[in-house]
Design an enzyme around this catalytic site. Sequence first.
Site, PDB file in Angstrom:
ATOM      1  N   TYR A 124       0.900  -1.138   0.039  1.00 47.91           N
ATOM      2  CA  TYR A 124       0.159   0.235  -0.083  1.00 47.91           C
ATOM      3  C   TYR A 124       0.862   1.225   0.184  1.00 47.91           C
ATOM      4  O   TYR A 124       0.667   2.254   0.953  1.00 47.91           O
ATOM      5  CB  TYR A 124      -0.918  -0.156   1.155  1.00 47.91           C
ATOM      6  CG  TYR A 124      -1.823  -1.331   1.301  1.00 47.91           C
ATOM      7  CD1 TYR A 124      -2.810  -1.440   0.531  1.00 47.91           C
ATOM      8  CD2 TYR A 124      -1.506  -2.554   1.979  1.00 47.91           C
ATOM      9  CE1 TYR A 124      -3.611  -2.505   0.277  1.00 47.91           C
ATOM     10  CE2 TYR A 124      -2.271  -3.476   1.843  1.00 47.91           C
ATOM     11  CZ  TYR A 124      -3.283  -3.402   0.918  1.00 47.91           C
ATOM     12  OH  TYR A 124      -4.120  -4.896   0.924  1.00 47.91           O
ATOM     13  N   CYS A 125       1.916   1.328  -0.950  1.00 44.21           N
ATOM     14  CA  CYS A 125       2.808   2.256  -1.160  1.00 44.21           C
ATOM     15  C   CYS A 125       2.614   3.278  -2.517  1.00 44.21           C
ATOM     16  O   CYS A 125       1.991   2.396  -3.369  1.00 44.21           O
ATOM     17  CB  CYS A 125       4.282   1.901  -0.783  1.00 44.21           C
ATOM     18  SG  CYS A 125       5.278   3.210  -1.103  1.00 44.21           S
ATOM     19  N   GLY A 126       2.978   4.430  -2.431  1.00 44.74           N
ATOM     20  CA  GLY A 126       2.802   4.976  -3.674  1.00 44.74           C
ATOM     21  C   GLY A 126       3.685   4.604  -4.784  1.00 44.74           C
ATOM     22  O   GLY A 126       3.693   4.473  -5.948  1.00 44.74           O
TER      23      GLY A 126
END
EC number: 1.11.1.9
Length: 221
Positions: free
Chosen positions: A72-74
Amino acid sequence: MTTQLRVVHLLPLLLACFVQTSPKQEKMKMDCHKDEKGTIYDYEAIALNKNEYVSFKQYVGKHILFVNVATYCGLTAQYPELNALQEELKPYGLVVLGFPCNQFGKQEPGDNKEILPGLKYVRPGGGFVPSFQLFEKGDVNGEKEQKVFSFLKHSCPHPSEILGTFKSISWDPVKVHDIRWNFEKFLVGPDGIPVMRWSHRATVSSVKTDILAYLKQFKTK
């Protein structure tokens, strides 16, 4: 004083302000120490959802790209790019290994069984499945960091002098060569010795360019 003269007098101040507020250019890549003792073949990790240890000795003769990943990271968009990188450079012996970690922004919050469904249905989503080996979630910094990352960080200085803010650091002890964020990368040569390290700010495209340059040099040895 005319408008033209005012501009002339103000220009040095404006330029000085610009210089002071411009961010310092960060290095994206750093070569590793050449005299480091040991190899990654001294280490192992548990394969994701298989509950079995994988010795890195099985990758003898391969070029290995170690990546600390998060769902759930950019930067999770790098997952498909890493699939493509491994596929394209497979003829050269490149293998990508991914290590999920929740130490940066708590962006890998689930347990091990939730990682692959998260990738498939949320990010990147669209049925995505990583084609490279993933390992169980673990720390890459601090007291409980995985030993292979202790070795990699000790072998390779971090490209950037900026460690981050105290608010962003959740581990202890803090060391100068600690990983700063998700999707940092370490390249290890076919002899098990670390070659180079990239900041999380380096794109997969730039990493690919650096690896190809390294492989070209390797062929001439």
